[in-house]
Motif scaffolding. Sequence first.
Motif, PDB file in Angstrom:
ATOM      1  N   ILE A  64       0.851  -1.190   0.000  1.00 39.88           N
ATOM      2  CA  ILE A  64       0.000   0.000   0.000  1.00 39.88           C
ATOM      3  C   ILE A  64       0.887   1.240   0.000  1.00 39.88           C
ATOM      4  O   ILE A  64       1.675   1.453   0.920  1.00 39.88           O
ATOM      5  N   ASP A  65       0.765   2.025  -1.048  1.00 50.15           N
ATOM      6  CA  ASP A  65       1.583   3.229  -1.228  1.00 50.15           C
ATOM      7  C   ASP A  65       0.732   4.450  -0.884  1.00 50.15           C
ATOM      8  O   ASP A  65      -0.154   4.850  -1.648  1.00 50.15           O
ATOM      9  N   GLU A  66       1.007   5.040   0.260  1.00 51.84           N
ATOM     10  CA  GLU A  66       0.197   6.160   0.731  1.00 51.84           C
ATOM     11  C   GLU A  66       0.441   7.439  -0.056  1.00 51.84           C
ATOM     12  O   GLU A  66      -0.295   8.419   0.103  1.00 51.84           O
ATOM     13  N   THR A  67       1.465   7.441  -0.921  1.00 48.90           N
ATOM     14  CA  THR A  67       1.751   8.650  -1.702  1.00 48.90           C
ATOM     15  C   THR A  67       0.941   8.716  -2.995  1.00 48.90           C
ATOM     16  O   THR A  67       0.898   9.765  -3.643  1.00 48.90           O
ATOM     17  N   ILE A  68       0.302   7.607  -3.387  1.00 46.35           N
ATOM     18  CA  ILE A  68      -0.485   7.602  -4.622  1.00 46.35           C
ATOM     19  C   ILE A  68      -1.771   8.400  -4.409  1.00 46.35           C
ATOM     20  O   ILE A  68      -2.523   8.154  -3.463  1.00 46.35           O
ATOM     21  N   GLU A  69      -2.013   9.351  -5.294  1.00 46.49           N
ATOM     22  CA  GLU A  69      -3.223  10.169  -5.193  1.00 46.49           C
ATOM     23  C   GLU A  69      -4.436   9.346  -5.618  1.00 46.49           C
ATOM     24  O   GLU A  69      -4.444   8.733  -6.688  1.00 46.49           O
ATOM     25  N   LYS A  70      -5.459   9.347  -4.791  1.00 42.72           N
ATOM     26  CA  LYS A  70      -6.680   8.598  -5.094  1.00 42.72           C
ATOM     27  C   LYS A  70      -7.657   9.545  -5.786  1.00 42.72           C
ATOM     28  O   LYS A  70      -8.333  10.351  -5.139  1.00 42.72           O
ATOM     29  N   THR A  71      -7.718   9.424  -7.102  1.00 41.08           N
ATOM     30  CA  THR A  71      -8.509  10.345  -7.918  1.00 41.08           C
ATOM     31  C   THR A  71      -9.919   9.842  -8.196  1.00 41.08           C
ATOM     32  O   THR A  71     -10.729  10.558  -8.778  1.00 41.08           O
ATOM     33  N   VAL A  72     -10.215   8.604  -7.807  1.00 40.58           N
ATOM     34  CA  VAL A  72     -11.534   8.011  -8.034  1.00 40.58           C
ATOM     35  C   VAL A  72     -12.200   7.772  -6.683  1.00 40.58           C
ATOM     36  O   VAL A  72     -11.597   7.180  -5.786  1.00 40.58           O
ATOM     37  N   ASP A  73     -13.432   8.245  -6.540  1.00 40.62           N
ATOM     38  CA  ASP A  73     -14.147   8.033  -5.276  1.00 40.62           C
ATOM     39  C   ASP A  73     -14.654   6.596  -5.158  1.00 40.62           C
ATOM     40  O   ASP A  73     -14.464   5.946  -4.130  1.00 40.62           O
ATOM     41  N   VAL A  74     -15.330   6.116  -6.208  1.00 35.88           N
ATOM     42  CA  VAL A  74     -15.926   4.778  -6.183  1.00 35.88           C
ATOM     43  C   VAL A  74     -15.669   4.107  -7.522  1.00 35.88           C
ATOM     44  O   VAL A  74     -15.931   4.695  -8.577  1.00 35.88           O
ATOM     45  N   MET A  75     -15.143   2.885  -7.490  1.00 37.29           N
ATOM     46  CA  MET A  75     -14.931   2.150  -8.737  1.00 37.29           C
ATOM     47  C   MET A  75     -15.466   0.734  -8.618  1.00 37.29           C
ATOM     48  O   MET A  75     -15.613   0.181  -7.530  1.00 37.29           O
ATOM     49  N   PHE A  76     -15.766   0.175  -9.777  1.00 35.74           N
ATOM     50  CA  PHE A  76     -16.142  -1.234  -9.870  1.00 35.74           C
ATOM     51  C   PHE A  76     -15.703  -1.736 -11.229  1.00 35.74           C
ATOM     52  O   PHE A  76     -15.798  -1.017 -12.231  1.00 35.74           O
ATOM     53  N   CYS A  77     -15.245  -2.980 -11.278  1.00 32.10           N
ATOM     54  CA  CYS A  77     -14.884  -3.604 -12.546  1.00 32.10           C
ATOM     55  C   CYS A  77     -15.499  -4.992 -12.600  1.00 32.10           C
ATOM     56  O   CYS A  77     -15.282  -5.808 -11.700  1.00 32.10           O
ATOM     57  N   GLY A  78     -16.265  -5.250 -13.649  1.00 39.91           N
ATOM     58  CA  GLY A  78     -16.885  -6.557 -13.817  1.00 39.91           C
ATOM     59  C   GLY A  78     -18.033  -6.472 -14.800  1.00 39.91           C
ATOM     60  O   GLY A  78     -18.550  -5.388 -15.084  1.00 39.91           O
ATOM     61  N   VAL A  79     -18.432  -7.609 -15.326  1.00 37.48           N
ATOM     62  CA  VAL A  79     -19.528  -7.661 -16.293  1.00 37.48           C
ATOM     63  C   VAL A  79     -20.831  -7.220 -15.629  1.00 37.48           C
ATOM     64  O   VAL A  79     -21.093  -7.533 -14.461  1.00 37.48           O
ATOM     65  N   ALA A  80     -21.645  -6.496 -16.383  1.00 34.58           N
ATOM     66  CA  ALA A  80     -22.916  -5.978 -15.857  1.00 34.58           C
ATOM     67  C   ALA A  80     -24.000  -7.055 -15.923  1.00 34.58           C
ATOM     68  O   ALA A  80     -24.950  -6.968 -16.708  1.00 34.58           O
TER      69      ALA A  80
END
Length: 334
Positions: free
Chosen positions: A153-169
């Motif tokens: 876990i790299d605490e220096t990486i900026e988290k630019t996405v609030d909520v994400m999901f990846c997968g078939v709908a």
Amino acid sequence: MAIKSKNKFQKTKNEKVMVCSGGRYESQANAQIREAIISGWESVFGEGNVISTNIAGAAAAIEYIKPKIVFSIGSYLPESTYFGEVCHRAKKFGAITIFWATEDPYEQDANYRIIDDFDVIFSCDRWGTNFYNHPHTHFLPLAACEKLHYRPIDETIEKTVDVMFCGVAFGSRKDVMRSIKPALTNLKVKIIGPGWGEFGIGFSDARIEKDQLIELYQRSKIVLNLGRSLHFENKRYMIMPSNPGPRTFEASAAGAMQLFHEDNYAIHDFYERDEVPVFSTRYDFQQQLDKYLNDPDLLLETAKKAQARTLRDHLYNNRIQTVMEILKNDGFLD
């Protein structure tokens, strides 16, 4: 730092395991799971002693390899995927034959294709084990692979996405998304996978590679975990999945903070609530968003706890150790 699993079993010199899967109809997802499972076996038998074979050539390879264990995985649904010949040849050379049904419970109506051939059957679904008429059927959930999925876990990486999901709908996922979508208004969302494009801005039909997915985990504050419900050959009993899929473990290993949609999944058999929080309703979801998006320290702490749990309990190393224990308890190993 990753936590190493202690190897409880000492193999005899030159003992080998043959991992047999798929053929030309093997999905990309199953190919990745196969690679991860092989890594788990290598943790017990050592690199060079685990051989991966395509089902088309597996029977012929047994005579040359002379494995102690023939470990078949994946789907048993395609007509071209016939494991009987492999098992008959394996037993001729004294090998233990095992099948790990990694597509359960979605193919249960076709399990007659394997129950008469294998010594031991493992199902990746806890409830699915009840539908095999076989004396040596056991539950074995899928997992994560340290080599493939773990990222510090790299605490220096900026988290630019609030909520994400990846997968078939899948239909069940669309139903959940329609329910919670109002709570996503004004947030930076990235929902990716075939079938999502119709939902509008922030939703995409794209497919992405594993490394891209892990990068997205690292740049997202919250990763949604929505179970699937797709029945290829599961019309007789319509068995609903009863435990988390592999991406739950993979995402946690990569350092994601997951928000798990709790339907009938026994997530709490695997993670505590402060490791993988859950929601069931739109109200729950809004409450969890407010709680975590407004507290970056809590987001980080939760992700760290889930990752630590995964590296301790939910790697394929752990699953293969379980296999070896069961083989011993069932009388297949001394």
